[in-house]
Enzyme design. Structure first.
Site, mmCIF file in Angstrom:
data_model
loop_
_atom_site.group_PDB
_atom_site.id
_atom_site.type_symbol
_atom_site.label_atom_id
_atom_site.label_comp_id
_atom_site.label_asym_id
_atom_site.label_seq_id
_atom_site.Cartn_x
_atom_site.Cartn_y
_atom_site.Cartn_z
ATOM 1 N N LYS A 137 -27.457 -42.788 -11.386
ATOM 2 C CA LYS A 137 -28.013 -44.132 -11.207
ATOM 3 C C LYS A 137 -27.765 -44.667 -9.812
ATOM 4 O O LYS A 137 -28.474 -45.545 -9.331
ATOM 5 C CB LYS A 137 -27.271 -45.079 -12.157
ATOM 6 C CG LYS A 137 -27.944 -45.337 -13.460
ATOM 7 C CD LYS A 137 -26.994 -46.113 -14.328
ATOM 8 C CE LYS A 137 -27.613 -47.356 -14.873
ATOM 9 N NZ LYS A 137 -26.826 -48.024 -15.870
ATOM 10 N N ARG A 138 -26.691 -44.175 -9.211
ATOM 11 C CA ARG A 138 -26.291 -44.714 -7.912
ATOM 12 C C ARG A 138 -27.067 -44.086 -6.753
ATOM 13 O O ARG A 138 -27.056 -44.602 -5.656
ATOM 14 C CB ARG A 138 -24.784 -44.519 -7.694
ATOM 15 C CG ARG A 138 -23.941 -45.492 -8.479
ATOM 16 C CD ARG A 138 -22.472 -45.223 -8.265
ATOM 17 N NE ARG A 138 -22.101 -43.901 -8.728
ATOM 18 C CZ ARG A 138 -21.810 -43.620 -9.996
ATOM 19 N NH1 ARG A 138 -21.818 -44.580 -10.906
ATOM 20 N NH2 ARG A 138 -21.505 -42.396 -10.366
#
Ligand code: GLU
Length: 488
Positions: free
Chosen positions: A258-259
């Site tokens: 997600k990062r």
């Protein structure tokens, strides 16, 4: 067969993740291909107060990609669509509780009063004995009336599903036959002490009530599917057909975090990728068309998609391929459309093109069409049209301007520009002629023209860009370049 009903059931966590987009795409493609219905259902039970923004951000991702839904929740100004609502899991809580009650009353589930401490001791014992930690079934055979009385007296409990004997077989469209022995599962929790549902119950009730016929979802859910199948059966729903698809991996082959940049689908919009590129690319990450074709429009994907060509293994993200696909889509786009898509990128870069005619701008897009890999590259390819050159590319200065004979050659070029029409063809012919006459190679001339006119080493074709700059401007820039080289 009944009408196809598929769904995407994301938790709105702030943006549309590339992996969710992939799952959504295959559900959507299947719906569009079969004339079925694509449902958006929000699994928003964990969401906090900012949820509306999160929903909006996620839906913006779907909208950009053109993945439209036939049924889904209201948000912003948009009303709910469809007859199977509500489409937010948080608003379906009562339905889930009722389903839990139904299973209880039919003896297919039971209340479990075991305390956390008891369960912890059990888990430790299992660990020591190297057994999988499983609930031991202590409360399974409690007397129903006694159990109800304890519950009503306020004793803390969960509701567990009574896993039936036998085996569960799933014919997964991607994974093939998945067969599990039910005794591998313990009696899993379906209602928490608060009476709220656990994911397994909620998802089954929602899919069941919404008449979902097919579930394309991530293969991280494969281990849940046997439990879900048992619940579908116990609740008297028809099971949907499952297809578990591999995750999207990053360039290193790890699950796309997600990062990471690009986890948010809209990062790609920002980077100058077309939505049709992303659809095309994401589709190819999980599906193969069966021939060498790699470029698909949205409509072509809908036509070409076939379930039996969904892949079992995960594809690593490949930036080069993505760029190439983006370039291909830009090449085949009508030029006016490309123009309209690149102009906002110029505006964002602070370039004012209001003084240019539509025809000129179209031409500008045209001379870049063969070269662009992203929409954003238009800025680097064309900014010199809109401002004086304040700096020449340093590498190119070394390679071109500081080369022996550069000044003489620039004088030759200037003469060509002075004596000829400033059209691509005329300049091209004149330069070729002069090269022959002076026994020079085009490679000794064209990079100098480019550097003088644009300040850069790369960009659209040099004569094309000269034509768009216009004769006076070209001459002025060549004279400036000559002055600059004299000063070196
Ligand atoms: N909210 C779940 C997910 O995003 C949905 C699982 C499912 O599709 O059944 O993974």
């Amino acid at each position: 067969m009944s009408e196809v009903r598929v769904r995407i059931a994301p938790s709105p966590s702030g943006f549309l993740h590339i992996g969710t987009a992939k799952i959504a795409l295959f559900n959507w493609l299947y719906a569009r291909q079969t004339g079925g219905t694509f449902v958006l259902r929000l699994e928003d039970t964990d969401a906090d107060r900012t949820e509306e923004e999160f929903v909006q951000a996620m839906c913006d991702g779907f909208k950009w990609l053109g993945i439209d839904w036939d049924e889904g929740p209201a948000f912003g100004d948009e009303p709910q669509k469809g007859d199977f609502g509500p489409y937010r899991q948080s608003e379906r809580n009562q339905l889930h509780r009722d389903a839990g009650q139904k299973l209880l009353s039919e003896g297919k589930a039971y209340r479990c009063f075991c305390t956390k401490e008891e369960l912890d001791i059990e888990r430790e014992r299992a660990q020591k004995e190297k057994r999988p930690p499983r609930y031991n079934g202590k409360c399974r055979d409690l007397d129903a009336a006694e159990s109800q009385a304890r519950h009503e007296a306020g004793e803390r409990n969960v509701v567990r599903f009574k896993v039936p004997e036998g085996q569960t077989i799933i014919e997964d469209l991607v994974q093939g036959t998945v067969e599990t022995q039910n005794k591998e599962f313990d009696d899993f929790v379906i209602l928490k002490p608060t009476g709220d549902p656990i994911f397994h119950l909620a998802v089954v009730v929602d899919d069941g009530d919404m008449n979902i016929t097919h579930v394309f979802r991530g293969d991280d859910h494969l281990t849940n599917t046997s439990r879900h199948a048992m619940l579908f059966d116990a609740l008297g729903y028809d099971r949907p057909i499952f297809a578990h698809l591999p995750m999207v991996l990053d360039e290193q082959g790890k699950k796309y975090s997600k990062r990471l940049h690009g986890a948010n689908v809209l990062d790609w919009r920002e980077d100058g990728y077309l939505p049709e590129t992303m659809l095309n690319y994401v589709a190819l990450m999980g599906w193969s068309p069966g021939d060498d074709e790699e470029i698909f429009t949205r409509d072509e994907l809908v036509k070409a998609f076939s379930v039996d060509r969904l892949g079992k293994s995960a594809a690593k993200f490949d930036m080069k391929r993505l760029q190439w696909i983006n370039g291909q889509h830009m090449r085949t786009m009508p030029i006016e459309e490309l123009r309209d898509r690149v102009l906002p990128r110029l505006s964002e870069a602070g370039i004012d093109f209001s003084g240019k005619s539509e025809e000129w701008l179209t031409q500008m897009a045209a001379i870049c069409q063969e070269k662009l890999k992203t929409l954003n590259e238009i800025v680097d390819y064309t900014d010199f049209f809109f401002k004086d050159i304040d700096e020449y590319n340093a590498k190119a200065v070394k390679k071109q301007f500081q080369k022996e004979g550069a000044l003489d050659r620039l004088e030759i070029i200037l003469a060509v520009f002075q004596e000829n029409d400033c059209t691509t063809q005329a300049l091209h012919d004149a330069i070729e002629a002069v090269c022959e006459e002076k026994e020079l190679g085009l490679g000794q001339i064209n990079p100098l023209v480019r550097l003088s006119l644009s300040g850069k080493m790369m960009g659209p074709g040099v004569f094309e860009l000269a034509e768009l700059l216009g004769k006076d401007e070209c001459i002025k820039r060549l004279e400036n370049a000559i002055e600059y080289v004299k000063g070196l």
